[in-house]
Design an enzyme around this catalytic site. Structure first.
Site, PDB file in Angstrom:
ATOM      1  N   LEU A 196       0.868  -1.176   0.000  1.00  0.00           N
ATOM      2  CA  LEU A 196       0.000   0.000   0.000  1.00  0.00           C
ATOM      3  C   LEU A 196       0.905   1.226   0.000  1.00  0.00           C
ATOM      4  O   LEU A 196       1.402   1.647   1.042  1.00  0.00           O
ATOM      5  CB  LEU A 196      -0.930  -0.002   1.218  1.00  0.00           C
ATOM      6  CG  LEU A 196      -2.191  -0.870   1.125  1.00  0.00           C
ATOM      7  CD1 LEU A 196      -1.864  -2.337   0.874  1.00  0.00           C
ATOM      8  CD2 LEU A 196      -3.024  -0.736   2.386  1.00  0.00           C
ATOM      9  N   LYS A 253      -8.427   3.679   7.235  1.00  0.00           N
ATOM     10  CA  LYS A 253      -7.439   2.608   7.091  1.00  0.00           C
ATOM     11  C   LYS A 253      -8.123   1.256   6.908  1.00  0.00           C
ATOM     12  O   LYS A 253      -7.653   0.408   6.136  1.00  0.00           O
ATOM     13  CB  LYS A 253      -6.518   2.581   8.316  1.00  0.00           C
ATOM     14  CG  LYS A 253      -5.587   3.778   8.420  1.00  0.00           C
ATOM     15  CD  LYS A 253      -4.632   3.839   7.246  1.00  0.00           C
ATOM     16  CE  LYS A 253      -3.703   5.033   7.297  1.00  0.00           C
ATOM     17  NZ  LYS A 253      -2.759   4.992   8.421  1.00  0.00           N
ATOM     18  N   GLY A 298       3.579   0.611   5.644  1.00  0.00           N
ATOM     19  CA  GLY A 298       4.733   1.250   6.281  1.00  0.00           C
ATOM     20  C   GLY A 298       4.453   1.701   7.694  1.00  0.00           C
ATOM     21  O   GLY A 298       5.147   2.580   8.211  1.00  0.00           O
ATOM     22  N   GLN A 334      -1.811   4.245  14.558  1.00  0.00           N
ATOM     23  CA  GLN A 334      -0.820   3.181  14.644  1.00  0.00           C
ATOM     24  C   GLN A 334      -0.509   2.767  16.082  1.00  0.00           C
ATOM     25  O   GLN A 334       0.596   2.332  16.391  1.00  0.00           O
ATOM     26  CB  GLN A 334       0.456   3.612  13.898  1.00  0.00           C
ATOM     27  CG  GLN A 334       0.207   3.780  12.406  1.00  0.00           C
ATOM     28  CD  GLN A 334       1.385   4.361  11.651  1.00  0.00           C
ATOM     29  OE1 GLN A 334       2.480   4.456  12.180  1.00  0.00           O
ATOM     30  NE2 GLN A 334       1.161   4.748  10.407  1.00  0.00           N
ATOM     31  N   CYS A 376      15.555  14.419 -19.318  1.00  0.00           N
ATOM     32  CA  CYS A 376      16.110  13.331 -18.512  1.00  0.00           C
ATOM     33  C   CYS A 376      16.612  12.276 -19.487  1.00  0.00           C
ATOM     34  O   CYS A 376      16.342  12.349 -20.688  1.00  0.00           O
ATOM     35  CB  CYS A 376      15.080  12.751 -17.535  1.00  0.00           C
ATOM     36  SG  CYS A 376      13.719  11.878 -18.332  1.00  0.00           S
TER      37      CYS A 376
END
Length: 483
Positions: A184, A266, A288, A297, A457
Protein backbone atom coordinates in the site's frame (compact mmCIF):
# COMPACT_ATOMS: atom_id res chain seq x y z
CA UNK A 1 36.16 -9.72 -17.79
CA UNK A 2 34.86 -12.00 -15.07
CA UNK A 3 32.75 -11.52 -11.95
CA UNK A 4 32.20 -14.02 -9.15
CA UNK A 5 28.96 -13.59 -7.22
CA UNK A 6 28.90 -14.85 -3.65
CA UNK A 7 25.56 -15.90 -2.20
CA UNK A 8 23.86 -14.33 0.80
CA UNK A 9 24.88 -16.51 3.80
CA UNK A 10 21.29 -17.45 4.69
CA UNK A 11 21.01 -19.13 1.30
CA UNK A 12 24.04 -21.34 1.95
CA UNK A 13 22.55 -22.86 5.11
CA UNK A 14 19.37 -24.03 3.38
CA UNK A 15 18.78 -27.69 2.56
CA UNK A 16 20.26 -28.93 -0.70
CA UNK A 17 16.98 -28.74 -2.63
CA UNK A 18 16.03 -25.30 -1.31
CA UNK A 19 19.52 -23.94 -1.88
CA UNK A 20 19.51 -25.18 -5.46
CA UNK A 21 16.11 -23.58 -6.07
CA UNK A 22 17.31 -20.25 -4.66
CA UNK A 23 20.47 -20.33 -6.82
CA UNK A 24 18.45 -21.12 -9.96
CA UNK A 25 16.08 -18.23 -9.26
CA UNK A 26 18.97 -15.85 -8.54
CA UNK A 27 20.67 -16.87 -11.79
CA UNK A 28 17.48 -16.19 -13.74
CA UNK A 29 17.04 -12.83 -12.00
CA UNK A 30 20.59 -11.81 -12.92
CA UNK A 31 20.02 -12.76 -16.56
CA UNK A 32 16.80 -10.74 -16.63
CA UNK A 33 18.50 -7.67 -15.20
CA UNK A 34 21.57 -7.87 -17.45
CA UNK A 35 19.73 -8.58 -20.71
CA UNK A 36 19.16 -4.84 -21.12
CA UNK A 37 22.90 -4.47 -21.73
CA UNK A 38 22.48 -6.24 -25.09
CA UNK A 39 25.84 -8.00 -24.84
CA UNK A 40 25.95 -11.18 -26.94
CA UNK A 41 29.16 -12.30 -25.20
CA UNK A 42 27.63 -12.13 -21.72
CA UNK A 43 27.41 -15.50 -19.96
CA UNK A 44 25.88 -16.26 -16.55
CA UNK A 45 26.87 -19.65 -15.12
CA UNK A 46 25.69 -21.01 -11.79
CA UNK A 47 27.73 -23.19 -9.43
CA UNK A 48 26.96 -24.72 -6.06
CA UNK A 49 28.55 -21.93 -4.02
CA UNK A 50 28.75 -19.02 -6.46
CA UNK A 51 27.64 -17.63 -9.80
CA UNK A 52 30.06 -16.57 -12.53
CA UNK A 53 29.52 -13.81 -15.07
CA UNK A 54 31.80 -13.44 -18.07
CA UNK A 55 31.90 -10.87 -20.86
CA UNK A 56 34.35 -9.99 -23.60
CA UNK A 57 33.33 -6.34 -23.45
CA UNK A 58 35.43 -4.76 -20.68
CA UNK A 59 33.64 -1.44 -21.16
CA UNK A 60 30.47 -2.97 -19.68
CA UNK A 61 32.20 -3.78 -16.39
CA UNK A 62 30.96 -0.73 -14.42
CA UNK A 63 27.38 -1.20 -15.67
CA UNK A 64 27.38 -4.91 -14.82
CA UNK A 65 28.77 -4.23 -11.36
CA UNK A 66 26.24 -1.46 -10.67
CA UNK A 67 23.35 -3.70 -11.72
CA UNK A 68 24.55 -6.63 -9.60
CA UNK A 69 24.82 -4.53 -6.43
CA UNK A 70 21.07 -3.94 -6.68
CA UNK A 71 19.95 -7.56 -7.13
CA UNK A 72 18.58 -9.13 -3.90
CA UNK A 73 20.27 -12.39 -2.89
CA UNK A 74 23.87 -11.34 -3.54
CA UNK A 75 26.26 -10.95 -0.61
CA UNK A 76 29.17 -9.51 -2.56
CA UNK A 77 30.62 -9.34 -6.06
CA UNK A 78 34.26 -10.04 -6.87
CA UNK A 79 35.82 -8.53 -9.97
CA UNK A 80 38.47 -11.12 -10.79
CA UNK A 81 41.14 -12.18 -13.25
CA UNK A 82 41.98 -15.86 -13.76
CA UNK A 83 45.61 -16.85 -14.30
CA UNK A 84 47.78 -19.94 -14.13
CA UNK A 85 50.83 -20.22 -11.85
CA UNK A 86 53.89 -22.44 -11.45
CA UNK A 87 54.86 -22.09 -7.80
CA UNK A 88 54.43 -19.88 -4.76
CA UNK A 89 57.05 -17.40 -5.96
CA UNK A 90 55.21 -17.04 -9.25
CA UNK A 91 52.05 -16.24 -7.28
CA UNK A 92 53.97 -13.46 -5.53
CA UNK A 93 55.31 -12.07 -8.81
CA UNK A 94 51.86 -11.90 -10.37
CA UNK A 95 50.39 -10.32 -7.25
CA UNK A 96 53.17 -7.72 -7.18
CA UNK A 97 52.47 -6.82 -10.80
CA UNK A 98 48.76 -6.40 -10.13
CA UNK A 99 48.93 -4.53 -6.81
CA UNK A 100 52.17 -2.49 -6.92
CA UNK A 101 50.54 0.87 -7.64
CA UNK A 102 47.62 0.24 -5.30
CA UNK A 103 49.76 -0.52 -2.24
CA UNK A 104 52.21 2.40 -2.39
CA UNK A 105 51.98 4.25 0.92
CA UNK A 106 49.23 1.94 2.22
CA UNK A 107 48.88 -0.61 4.99
CA UNK A 108 47.82 -4.02 3.73
CA UNK A 109 47.33 -7.68 4.44
CA UNK A 110 47.04 -10.75 2.22
CA UNK A 111 44.12 -13.16 2.53
CA UNK A 112 44.11 -16.46 0.63
CA UNK A 113 41.39 -19.04 -0.01
CA UNK A 114 42.65 -22.36 -1.34
CA UNK A 115 40.99 -25.46 -2.78
CA UNK A 116 42.72 -28.65 -3.88
CA UNK A 117 45.97 -30.41 -2.97
CA UNK A 118 49.13 -28.31 -2.73
CA UNK A 119 52.53 -28.46 -1.09
CA UNK A 120 51.74 -25.23 0.72
CA UNK A 121 48.94 -24.01 2.97
CA UNK A 122 46.89 -20.83 2.68
CA UNK A 123 48.89 -19.35 5.54
CA UNK A 124 52.15 -20.12 3.76
CA UNK A 125 51.01 -18.15 0.71
CA UNK A 126 49.79 -15.25 2.85
CA UNK A 127 53.14 -14.96 4.62
CA UNK A 128 55.26 -15.41 1.48
CA UNK A 129 53.30 -13.01 -0.72
CA UNK A 130 52.77 -10.49 2.08
CA UNK A 131 56.45 -10.47 2.98
CA UNK A 132 57.45 -10.06 -0.65
CA UNK A 133 55.06 -7.18 -1.22
CA UNK A 134 56.32 -5.49 1.94
CA UNK A 135 59.91 -5.70 0.70
CA UNK A 136 59.33 -4.65 -2.89
CA UNK A 137 56.76 -1.83 -2.57
CA UNK A 138 57.94 1.50 -1.24
CA UNK A 139 56.32 2.66 2.01
CA UNK A 140 53.86 -0.25 2.07
CA UNK A 141 53.37 -1.79 5.51
CA UNK A 142 51.79 -5.02 6.67
CA UNK A 143 48.87 -4.57 9.06
CA UNK A 144 46.79 -7.63 9.82
CA UNK A 145 43.93 -5.81 11.55
CA UNK A 146 41.98 -3.08 9.76
CA UNK A 147 44.41 -2.54 6.86
CA UNK A 148 43.74 0.08 4.21
CA UNK A 149 43.93 -2.56 1.47
CA UNK A 150 43.22 -6.29 1.65
CA UNK A 151 44.83 -8.33 -1.13
CA UNK A 152 42.46 -11.22 -1.87
CA UNK A 153 43.74 -14.30 -3.68
CA UNK A 154 42.00 -17.58 -4.48
CA UNK A 155 43.85 -20.74 -5.49
CA UNK A 156 41.96 -23.65 -7.03
CA UNK A 157 44.26 -26.52 -8.04
CA UNK A 158 46.60 -24.92 -10.63
CA UNK A 159 44.49 -21.80 -11.16
CA UNK A 160 45.19 -18.45 -9.50
CA UNK A 161 42.40 -15.92 -9.19
CA UNK A 162 43.43 -12.34 -8.56
CA UNK A 163 40.59 -10.40 -6.97
CA UNK A 164 40.87 -6.90 -8.40
CA UNK A 165 37.89 -5.40 -6.55
CA UNK A 166 35.15 -6.38 -4.13
CA UNK A 167 31.71 -4.78 -4.18
CA UNK A 168 29.13 -5.34 -1.45
CA UNK A 169 25.77 -6.67 -2.57
CA UNK A 170 22.25 -6.01 -1.38
CA UNK A 171 21.96 -9.24 0.60
CA UNK A 172 18.61 -10.85 1.32
CA UNK A 173 16.82 -13.49 -0.74
CA UNK A 174 16.35 -13.53 -4.53
CA UNK A 175 13.04 -12.08 -5.67
CA UNK A 176 10.67 -14.92 -6.44
CA UNK A 177 11.84 -17.24 -3.68
CA UNK A 178 8.97 -15.97 -1.50
CA UNK A 179 5.37 -15.34 -2.47
CA UNK A 180 3.97 -12.11 -3.93
CA UNK A 181 2.86 -9.21 -1.74
CA UNK A 182 0.87 -6.03 -2.38
CA UNK A 183 2.35 -2.82 -0.98
CA UNK A 184 0.00 0.00 0.00
CA UNK A 185 2.18 2.79 -1.33
CA UNK A 186 1.63 6.49 -0.67
CA UNK A 187 4.97 7.80 -1.92
CA UNK A 188 6.12 8.84 1.55
CA UNK A 189 9.14 7.68 3.52
CA UNK A 190 7.49 4.68 5.17
CA UNK A 191 5.79 2.90 2.28
CA UNK A 192 8.83 3.19 0.02
CA UNK A 193 11.16 1.70 2.62
CA UNK A 194 8.74 -1.09 3.57
CA UNK A 195 8.37 -2.03 -0.11
CA UNK A 196 12.14 -2.19 -0.49
CA UNK A 197 12.50 -4.37 2.62
CA UNK A 198 10.07 -6.97 1.26
CA UNK A 199 11.81 -6.99 -2.13
CA UNK A 200 15.10 -7.57 -0.34
CA UNK A 201 13.49 -10.47 1.50
CA UNK A 202 12.62 -12.23 -1.75
CA UNK A 203 9.06 -11.08 -2.46
CA UNK A 204 7.79 -9.75 -5.74
CA UNK A 205 6.16 -6.51 -4.63
CA UNK A 206 3.11 -5.19 -6.46
CA UNK A 207 1.81 -1.71 -5.66
CA UNK A 208 -1.62 -0.45 -4.66
CA UNK A 209 -2.14 3.31 -4.54
CA UNK A 210 -5.17 5.05 -3.04
CA UNK A 211 -5.50 8.34 -4.86
CA UNK A 212 -6.66 11.13 -2.58
CA UNK A 213 -4.99 14.06 -4.33
CA UNK A 214 -5.73 14.00 -8.03
CA UNK A 215 -3.61 13.00 -11.01
CA UNK A 216 -0.57 14.96 -9.80
CA UNK A 217 -0.45 12.80 -6.67
CA UNK A 218 -0.78 9.64 -8.74
CA UNK A 219 2.07 10.71 -11.02
CA UNK A 220 4.32 11.31 -8.02
CA UNK A 221 3.59 7.91 -6.51
CA UNK A 222 4.10 6.21 -9.87
CA UNK A 223 7.54 7.78 -9.97
CA UNK A 224 8.40 6.26 -6.59
CA UNK A 225 7.05 2.81 -7.51
CA UNK A 226 8.80 2.85 -10.88
CA UNK A 227 12.05 3.92 -9.23
CA UNK A 228 11.88 1.11 -6.64
CA UNK A 229 11.05 -1.48 -9.29
CA UNK A 230 13.67 -0.26 -11.75
CA UNK A 231 16.38 -0.10 -9.12
CA UNK A 232 15.75 -3.24 -7.07
CA UNK A 233 13.08 -5.40 -8.69
CA UNK A 234 13.32 -5.13 -12.47
CA UNK A 235 13.94 -8.88 -12.79
CA UNK A 236 10.17 -9.39 -12.47
CA UNK A 237 6.99 -7.92 -13.90
CA UNK A 238 4.80 -6.24 -11.29
CA UNK A 239 1.46 -4.46 -11.21
CA UNK A 240 0.66 -0.89 -10.23
CA UNK A 241 -2.98 -0.62 -9.17
CA UNK A 242 -4.44 2.86 -8.66
CA UNK A 243 -7.77 3.27 -6.87
CA UNK A 244 -9.62 6.60 -6.86
CA UNK A 245 -10.40 6.84 -3.15
CA UNK A 246 -11.87 10.35 -3.13
CA UNK A 247 -15.48 9.03 -3.19
CA UNK A 248 -14.67 6.84 -0.17
CA UNK A 249 -13.15 9.78 1.70
CA UNK A 250 -16.17 11.89 0.84
CA UNK A 251 -18.50 9.22 2.25
CA UNK A 252 -16.40 8.99 5.43
CA UNK A 253 -16.43 12.77 5.90
CA UNK A 254 -20.20 12.79 5.56
CA UNK A 255 -21.14 9.67 7.54
CA UNK A 256 -18.40 9.01 10.16
CA UNK A 257 -17.72 10.82 13.42
CA UNK A 258 -14.56 12.94 13.34
CA UNK A 259 -12.55 11.00 15.92
CA UNK A 260 -13.13 7.66 14.19
CA UNK A 261 -12.29 8.78 10.64
CA UNK A 262 -8.61 7.77 10.64
CA UNK A 263 -9.21 4.18 11.71
CA UNK A 264 -12.24 3.79 9.43
CA UNK A 265 -10.25 5.10 6.45
CA UNK A 266 -7.44 2.61 7.09
CA UNK A 267 -9.97 -0.22 7.44
CA UNK A 268 -11.51 0.75 4.10
CA UNK A 269 -8.06 0.75 2.50
CA UNK A 270 -7.36 -2.71 3.89
CA UNK A 271 -10.70 -4.00 2.60
CA UNK A 272 -10.06 -2.57 -0.86
CA UNK A 273 -6.47 -3.82 -1.01
CA UNK A 274 -7.59 -7.27 0.13
CA UNK A 275 -10.01 -7.45 -2.80
CA UNK A 276 -7.20 -6.50 -5.16
CA UNK A 277 -4.87 -9.06 -3.57
CA UNK A 278 -7.47 -11.81 -3.89
CA UNK A 279 -8.10 -10.87 -7.51
CA UNK A 280 -4.43 -11.36 -8.41
CA UNK A 281 -3.55 -14.22 -6.08
CA UNK A 282 -1.36 -12.14 -3.77
CA UNK A 283 -0.81 -13.60 -0.31
CA UNK A 284 -0.22 -10.55 1.90
CA UNK A 285 -0.44 -6.76 2.17
CA UNK A 286 2.52 -4.56 3.12
CA UNK A 287 2.22 -1.24 4.92
CA UNK A 288 4.73 1.25 6.28
CA UNK A 289 3.08 1.55 9.68
CA UNK A 290 5.33 1.96 12.73
CA UNK A 291 4.08 1.52 16.27
CA UNK A 292 2.97 4.81 17.81
CA UNK A 293 4.07 6.98 14.90
CA UNK A 294 0.59 8.46 14.35
CA UNK A 295 -2.76 8.08 16.05
CA UNK A 296 -3.96 5.20 13.88
CA UNK A 297 -0.82 3.18 14.64
CA UNK A 298 -1.38 2.31 18.29
CA UNK A 299 -1.68 -1.38 19.08
CA UNK A 300 -5.41 -1.06 19.71
CA UNK A 301 -6.02 0.69 16.41
CA UNK A 302 -3.72 -1.59 14.43
CA UNK A 303 -5.61 -4.60 15.75
CA UNK A 304 -8.91 -3.10 14.61
CA UNK A 305 -7.41 -2.31 11.21
CA UNK A 306 -6.22 -5.93 10.91
CA UNK A 307 -9.70 -7.19 11.77
CA UNK A 308 -11.16 -5.52 8.68
CA UNK A 309 -9.83 -8.37 6.53
CA UNK A 310 -8.55 -11.93 6.72
CA UNK A 311 -5.59 -11.05 4.50
CA UNK A 312 -2.22 -11.10 6.24
CA UNK A 313 -0.76 -7.61 6.80
CA UNK A 314 3.03 -7.31 7.00
CA UNK A 315 4.55 -4.29 8.75
CA UNK A 316 8.34 -4.47 8.35
CA UNK A 317 8.82 -1.04 9.99
CA UNK A 318 6.69 -1.72 13.07
CA UNK A 319 9.58 -1.17 15.54
CA UNK A 320 11.54 1.43 13.57
CA UNK A 321 11.73 5.08 14.57
CA UNK A 322 11.25 7.85 12.03
CA UNK A 323 14.91 8.85 11.93
CA UNK A 324 15.93 5.31 11.06
CA UNK A 325 13.27 5.12 8.35
CA UNK A 326 14.44 8.39 6.80
CA UNK A 327 18.04 7.15 6.86
CA UNK A 328 16.97 3.99 5.03
CA UNK A 329 15.04 6.08 2.50
CA UNK A 330 18.18 8.12 1.92
CA UNK A 331 20.25 4.96 1.37
CA UNK A 332 17.88 3.48 -1.21
CA UNK A 333 17.24 6.79 -2.97
CA UNK A 334 13.59 7.50 -2.14
CA UNK A 335 14.17 10.33 0.33
CA UNK A 336 13.92 13.11 -2.25
CA UNK A 337 10.64 11.70 -3.60
CA UNK A 338 9.17 11.50 -0.11
CA UNK A 339 10.19 15.03 0.85
CA UNK A 340 7.91 16.56 -1.75
CA UNK A 341 5.08 14.02 -1.56
CA UNK A 342 1.91 15.44 0.04
CA UNK A 343 0.35 13.46 2.89
CA UNK A 344 -3.41 13.41 2.50
CA UNK A 345 -4.43 10.78 5.03
CA UNK A 346 -3.73 12.93 8.07
CA UNK A 347 -5.99 15.82 7.13
CA UNK A 348 -9.41 14.21 7.34
CA UNK A 349 -9.60 13.89 11.15
CA UNK A 350 -8.98 16.78 13.54
CA UNK A 351 -9.18 14.82 16.80
CA UNK A 352 -8.30 11.19 15.99
CA UNK A 353 -8.79 8.50 18.59
CA UNK A 354 -5.72 6.59 19.77
CA UNK A 355 -7.76 3.79 21.33
CA UNK A 356 -10.71 3.00 19.12
CA UNK A 357 -13.48 0.74 20.37
CA UNK A 358 -14.58 -2.04 18.03
CA UNK A 359 -18.29 -1.55 18.69
CA UNK A 360 -18.02 2.18 18.03
CA UNK A 361 -16.08 1.66 14.80
CA UNK A 362 -18.60 -0.91 13.56
CA UNK A 363 -21.45 1.44 14.44
CA UNK A 364 -19.86 4.26 12.42
CA UNK A 365 -19.22 1.90 9.50
CA UNK A 366 -22.86 0.82 9.52
CA UNK A 367 -23.70 4.25 8.08
CA UNK A 368 -21.19 3.81 5.26
CA UNK A 369 -22.40 2.91 1.76
CA UNK A 370 -20.15 -0.05 0.92
CA UNK A 371 -21.31 -0.03 -2.68
CA UNK A 372 -19.02 2.99 -3.10
CA UNK A 373 -16.04 0.92 -1.95
CA UNK A 374 -16.94 -1.92 -4.30
CA UNK A 375 -17.33 0.51 -7.17
CA UNK A 376 -13.93 2.19 -6.77
CA UNK A 377 -12.23 -1.21 -6.52
CA UNK A 378 -13.97 -2.43 -9.67
CA UNK A 379 -12.91 0.75 -11.46
CA UNK A 380 -9.29 0.49 -10.28
CA UNK A 381 -6.64 1.09 -12.94
CA UNK A 382 -4.16 -1.78 -13.27
CA UNK A 383 -1.00 -1.27 -15.33
CA UNK A 384 2.21 -3.21 -15.81
CA UNK A 385 4.78 -1.00 -14.12
CA UNK A 386 6.91 -1.21 -17.26
CA UNK A 387 4.11 0.59 -19.12
CA UNK A 388 4.30 3.69 -16.94
CA UNK A 389 6.65 5.27 -19.48
CA UNK A 390 4.26 4.57 -22.36
CA UNK A 391 1.31 5.71 -20.27
CA UNK A 392 3.05 8.99 -19.54
CA UNK A 393 3.36 9.59 -23.29
CA UNK A 394 -0.39 9.13 -23.68
CA UNK A 395 -1.12 11.43 -20.76
CA UNK A 396 1.05 14.29 -22.01
CA UNK A 397 -0.02 14.41 -25.64
CA UNK A 398 -0.69 18.10 -25.07
CA UNK A 399 2.95 18.62 -24.07
CA UNK A 400 5.13 19.18 -27.09
CA UNK A 401 8.21 16.97 -27.51
CA UNK A 402 11.04 18.55 -29.49
CA UNK A 403 14.40 17.34 -30.77
CA UNK A 404 15.87 20.76 -31.54
CA UNK A 405 16.09 23.90 -29.45
CA UNK A 406 15.69 27.55 -30.31
CA UNK A 407 18.26 30.06 -29.10
CA UNK A 408 15.74 31.51 -26.66
CA UNK A 409 14.86 28.15 -25.08
CA UNK A 410 16.20 27.12 -21.69
CA UNK A 411 17.15 23.47 -21.34
CA UNK A 412 16.18 22.30 -17.86
CA UNK A 413 18.13 19.24 -16.74
CA UNK A 414 15.85 17.53 -14.20
CA UNK A 415 18.04 14.48 -13.55
CA UNK A 416 19.25 13.67 -10.04
CA UNK A 417 22.43 15.57 -9.00
CA UNK A 418 24.70 12.51 -9.21
CA UNK A 419 23.53 11.84 -12.78
CA UNK A 420 24.10 15.49 -13.67
CA UNK A 421 27.64 15.33 -12.29
CA UNK A 422 28.41 12.08 -14.08
CA UNK A 423 27.17 13.25 -17.48
CA UNK A 424 26.97 17.07 -17.57
CA UNK A 425 24.66 18.44 -20.24
CA UNK A 426 26.29 21.04 -22.50
CA UNK A 427 24.89 22.47 -25.74
CA UNK A 428 26.53 25.27 -27.72
CA UNK A 429 24.54 28.48 -27.64
CA UNK A 430 21.84 27.06 -25.36
CA UNK A 431 21.28 28.04 -21.74
CA UNK A 432 21.32 24.90 -19.59
CA UNK A 433 19.99 24.99 -16.04
CA UNK A 434 19.80 22.19 -13.49
CA UNK A 435 16.78 21.61 -11.29
CA UNK A 436 16.28 18.03 -9.99
CA UNK A 437 12.82 16.61 -10.66
CA UNK A 438 11.97 16.44 -6.97
CA UNK A 439 12.40 20.22 -6.63
CA UNK A 440 10.26 21.19 -9.60
CA UNK A 441 7.04 21.36 -7.61
CA UNK A 442 8.50 23.87 -5.16
CA UNK A 443 11.05 25.81 -7.22
CA UNK A 444 9.78 25.98 -10.81
CA UNK A 445 7.66 29.00 -9.93
CA UNK A 446 10.83 30.89 -8.98
CA UNK A 447 12.15 30.68 -12.56
CA UNK A 448 11.63 33.43 -15.15
CA UNK A 449 8.20 32.50 -16.51
CA UNK A 450 8.68 34.62 -19.63
CA UNK A 451 11.00 31.92 -20.96
CA UNK A 452 10.23 28.52 -22.48
CA UNK A 453 11.66 25.52 -20.59
CA UNK A 454 12.51 22.19 -22.18
CA UNK A 455 12.69 19.38 -19.61
CA UNK A 456 15.34 16.73 -20.08
CA UNK A 457 16.11 13.33 -18.51
CA UNK A 458 18.02 10.35 -19.89
CA UNK A 459 15.07 8.20 -20.95
CA UNK A 460 12.30 10.76 -21.20
CA UNK A 461 10.06 9.11 -18.61
CA UNK A 462 10.56 11.55 -15.75
CA UNK A 463 10.53 14.58 -18.06
CA UNK A 464 7.11 13.58 -19.46
CA UNK A 465 5.64 12.93 -16.02
CA UNK A 466 6.95 16.23 -14.69
CA UNK A 467 5.78 18.12 -17.79
CA UNK A 468 2.27 16.77 -17.23
CA UNK A 469 2.42 17.81 -13.58
CA UNK A 470 3.53 21.35 -14.43
CA UNK A 471 0.83 21.63 -17.10
CA UNK A 472 -1.77 20.66 -14.54
CA UNK A 473 -0.44 23.40 -12.28
CA UNK A 474 -1.12 25.94 -15.03
CA UNK A 475 2.35 26.32 -16.56
CA UNK A 476 2.14 26.44 -20.36
CA UNK A 477 5.81 27.23 -20.99
CA UNK A 478 7.10 23.66 -20.67
CA UNK A 479 8.07 21.12 -23.31
CA UNK A 480 9.92 17.81 -23.36
CA UNK A 481 13.37 17.65 -24.97
CA UNK A 482 14.24 14.33 -26.63
CA UNK A 483 17.31 14.64 -28.91
Amino acid sequence: MKFIIKLFPEITIKSQSVRLRFIKILTTNIRNVLKNLEDDTLAVVRHWDHIEIRTKDDNLGPQICDALTRVPGIHHILEVEDRSYTDMHNIFEQTLEAYRETLIGKTFCVRVKRRGKHEFSSGDVERYVGGGLNQHIESAKVKLTHPQVTVHLEIDQDKLTLIKARHEGLGGFPIGTQEDVLSLISGGFDSGVSSYMLMRRGCRVHYCFFNLGGSAHEIGVKQVAHYLWNRFGSSHRVRFVAIDFEPVVGEILEKVEDGQMGVVLKRMMVRAASQVAERYGVQALVTGEALGQVSSQTLTNLRLIDNASDTLILRPLISHDKEHIINLAREIGTEDFAKTMPEYCGVISKSPTVKAVKAKIEEEESHFDFSILDRVVNEAKNVDIREIAAQSREQVVEVETVAELADTDVLLDIRAPDEQDEKPLKLDGIEVRTLPFYKLSTQFADLDQSKSYLLYCDRGVMSRLQALYLREQGYTNVKVYRP
